[in-house]
Design a protein around this motif. Sequence first.
Motif, PDB file in Angstrom:
ATOM      1  N   LEU A  25       0.817  -1.208   0.000  1.00 55.06           N
ATOM      2  CA  LEU A  25       0.000   0.000   0.000  1.00 55.06           C
ATOM      3  C   LEU A  25       0.856   1.265   0.000  1.00 55.06           C
ATOM      4  O   LEU A  25       0.792   2.059  -0.939  1.00 55.06           O
ATOM      5  CB  LEU A  25      -0.929  -0.030   1.228  1.00 55.06           C
ATOM      6  N   PHE A  26       1.663   1.431   1.069  1.00 53.32           N
ATOM      7  CA  PHE A  26       2.368   2.706   1.183  1.00 53.32           C
ATOM      8  C   PHE A  26       3.564   2.810   0.237  1.00 53.32           C
ATOM      9  O   PHE A  26       3.899   3.884  -0.225  1.00 53.32           O
ATOM     10  CB  PHE A  26       2.730   2.979   2.648  1.00 53.32           C
ATOM     11  N   LYS A  43       4.145   5.918  -6.913  1.00 50.90           N
ATOM     12  CA  LYS A  43       3.276   6.661  -7.828  1.00 50.90           C
ATOM     13  C   LYS A  43       3.502   8.169  -7.708  1.00 50.90           C
ATOM     14  O   LYS A  43       3.502   8.896  -8.709  1.00 50.90           O
ATOM     15  CB  LYS A  43       1.799   6.324  -7.561  1.00 50.90           C
ATOM     16  N   ILE A  44       3.675   8.632  -6.456  1.00 51.53           N
ATOM     17  CA  ILE A  44       3.914  10.059  -6.254  1.00 51.53           C
ATOM     18  C   ILE A  44       5.237  10.460  -6.912  1.00 51.53           C
ATOM     19  O   ILE A  44       5.315  11.470  -7.627  1.00 51.53           O
ATOM     20  CB  ILE A  44       3.963  10.405  -4.741  1.00 51.53           C
ATOM     21  N   TYR A  91      -7.737  -1.461  10.534  1.00 55.28           N
ATOM     22  CA  TYR A  91      -6.293  -1.382  10.793  1.00 55.28           C
ATOM     23  C   TYR A  91      -5.674  -2.779  10.590  1.00 55.28           C
ATOM     24  O   TYR A  91      -6.065  -3.736  11.270  1.00 55.28           O
ATOM     25  CB  TYR A  91      -6.160  -0.914  12.242  1.00 55.28           C
ATOM     26  N   PRO A  92      -4.733  -2.941   9.656  1.00 58.01           N
ATOM     27  CA  PRO A  92      -4.258  -4.275   9.249  1.00 58.01           C
ATOM     28  C   PRO A  92      -3.584  -5.104  10.343  1.00 58.01           C
ATOM     29  O   PRO A  92      -3.493  -6.327  10.205  1.00 58.01           O
ATOM     30  CB  PRO A  92      -3.236  -3.956   8.138  1.00 58.01           C
ATOM     31  N   VAL A  93      -3.129  -4.480  11.431  1.00 55.34           N
ATOM     32  CA  VAL A  93      -2.418  -5.205  12.496  1.00 55.34           C
ATOM     33  C   VAL A  93      -3.290  -6.291  13.129  1.00 55.34           C
ATOM     34  O   VAL A  93      -2.789  -7.359  13.487  1.00 55.34           O
ATOM     35  CB  VAL A  93      -1.887  -4.220  13.560  1.00 55.34           C
ATOM     36  N   GLY A  97      -6.823  -0.815   0.569  1.00 55.93           N
ATOM     37  CA  GLY A  97      -5.659  -1.218   1.356  1.00 55.93           C
ATOM     38  C   GLY A  97      -6.008  -1.657   2.765  1.00 55.93           C
ATOM     39  O   GLY A  97      -5.166  -2.224   3.466  1.00 55.93           O
ATOM     40  N   PHE A  98      -7.242  -1.404   3.198  1.00 55.76           N
ATOM     41  CA  PHE A  98      -7.651  -1.760   4.559  1.00 55.76           C
ATOM     42  C   PHE A  98      -8.584  -2.963   4.597  1.00 55.76           C
ATOM     43  O   PHE A  98      -9.211  -3.255   5.611  1.00 55.76           O
ATOM     44  CB  PHE A  98      -8.321  -0.566   5.244  1.00 55.76           C
TER      45      PHE A  98
END
Lengths: 395, 395
Positions: free
Chosen positions: B15-16, B22-23, B130-132, B361-362
């Motif tokens: 995700l990040f 991309k940025i 939250y993926p955790v 992404g979540f």
Amino acid sequence: MKINSNYLNLEESYLFSTIARKIEEYQKENKDAKIIRLGIGDVTLPLAEEVIKSLHKAVDDMADKSTFKGYGPEQGYGFLRDAVRDYYGSYGAKLESTEIFISDGAKSDLANILDIFHIDNRVLVPNPVYPVYLDTNIMLGRNVTFIDANMENGFLPLPDESIPADIIYLCSPNNPTGAVYTREALQKWVNYALKCNAVILFDSAYESYIVDKDLPRSIYEIEGAKSCAIEFNSLSKTAGFTGTRLGYTIVPHSLVFEGVSLNKLWLRRQTTKFNGVPYVIQKAAEAVFTEEGQREIRANIEYYRENARIIAETLDSLGVWYTGGKNSPYIWLKAFDGMTSWEFFDYLLREANIVGTPGAGFGANGEGFFRLTAFGNRENTIEAMERLKRLRNRA
Amino acid sequence: MKINSNYLNLEESYLFSTIARKIEEYQKENKDAKIIRLGIGDVTLPLAEEVIKSLHKAVDDMADKSTFKGYGPEQGYGFLRDAVRDYYGSYGAKLESTEIFISDGAKSDLANILDIFHIDNRVLVPNPVYPVYLDTNIMLGRNVTFIDANMENGFLPLPDESIPADIIYLCSPNNPTGAVYTREALQKWVNYALKCNAVILFDSAYESYIVDKDLPRSIYEIEGAKSCAIEFNSLSKTAGFTGTRLGYTIVPHSLVFEGVSLNKLWLRRQTTKFNGVPYVIQKAAEAVFTEEGQREIRANIEYYRENARIIAETLDSLGVWYTGGKNSPYIWLKAFDGMTSWEFFDYLLREANIVGTPGAGFGANGEGFFRLTAFGNRENTIEAMERLKRLRNRA
């Protein structure tokens, strides 16, 4: 909802609470007794000046929008990983920064590392030893096999090839015995681990007390270790960080089991379950590794080492058997006259007003032994040793 | 030595890293583009003045032998546990200090708490979330059951009594959706947990963004919660501690499963596997809970809340569906014109030079949604919303 019932198999440790109660009772009945505590496992000297300066500067960074730090890398800032790499390099252990993971202490990492290993692994734990190795495995439901440390092997057991193992704990300089493995002995452990495809968990939290150039401070000074060993280190005893909290764990890239890099697994564990050490604490640690920082923390270590020397010299003069005290802050001695650890505790408290730690608290093989530490102050250490001499000469 | 092969079942999150790539690519091709990042999940304002003052004072404590601190209590100093107890008491959640455990953050504790639970427990995890929560269970080899959060339930799902559960994750105000449970809805979860003898893991890391007096900030405002819920809180977003690291976990004494106190199990876990939070950081946290500290951190929270209000107001004026933004730093909006999360990411980057976080992404239920955050600066937030209005009006 069911609890993890493995926790019910843990033995409650009453070691330090029993010590505290006995001291309190004795002091109550003997109000004038000046009790000297040589059982203390915690540092007593304040942080070094360079560390304090770096902390103040880092706090100021947090006060200004342009220098403020939010989330940092979970595995630690590059500046600190590089400093640790250079520190290891200075005594011959060549590492890459990406093999070094900054954490809040060796204890956490020694516990958390078990996350990345299969539950079926067979575990070897020396006896006596730091209780965390055993307890963290019991919490997972693992039986462990003990390696006997004793007077015959100088509390430095060597591998027994007839015992199969997957995970092997080693601690050198040892807690509680202060004994330090030679290069030759560590090489035997590394060869054994490589042969049976085991991983060594090497606790080097007391390496900075080693001054004898012939003794290894890191397992990575040993050939082959980067293919079988993870090392855990800490600034707790090196720089007085027991209340400041910073350790580091080294997971070499060449550690590959079942085709998987342990470095990658540990990185995944840490990024998922940990958010890194406070920025200000990492800056404090950075100062430890500067030239001036090293000079200052060295002076503190030498202060403790001189206490250890005074204790060891006294035991030598009295003909008492012991390990440690030379390249370690711990002295592990045989209780006088065949007493048990607790009998000796009571005897020293009553007859000399000295407090130490009964060896039986560190495992069955600690029975009949006793731990003294060098973390007290100079005057008390000297006075305690005078009392010990008088007591022994009287007997 | 065998690895924990459950780790191989984790999905790598790109995700990040994908966002960053991309940025970078866009900026390279459009050198003059002024990209505004509203995807940031980290605070940007410096620590409050009272916190800085307390940190400097604590650093001085560590420089002097008479005030130096070595090992502290693993569960945190009494002064801080008392301060947290009083903070909760101030909005109606009555706790004892011994129910509060200080740690280095909610993420660590949310991961580590699983240590004390049996592996066979059935786990409910909202989706998206939250993926955790998911990843830490996968690492243990657990399958989890998802609870559907979606537009129909306002991303605030209620219990489904036909689904059995032992461990239930709830996060309110929610990350990523910003949605906040009402008292009535939380009461339903508590009743459900009590009925099926489950434990609720309640993540309240964003509670300080709640200003609506009718909304609960702690699950312990709900009747019965002290018999079924553990709460995880943090100073990360409350006081800008993302790089300073302090959280706390509340395990009430009345949480008893199979006759065993979870408070005692957690204490045993923490004393064995953790050595506490640095003294200086605990002193920093203490300052957050003073009257002046609260006034100062409130001002920072209000700064972020005003950013959230500006974003929410813009979406209202454009008729865009969203949750959050009122009692939360997160705004969770429906991507324009039925775009997927990533299509919308590319569209906003290209057409308005705004960066957010794709909802996909979540979790699967995040597809078609997008997260904006209030942690940027005021001018950029205003400009981004102007651009969004122009973009929408052009379409």
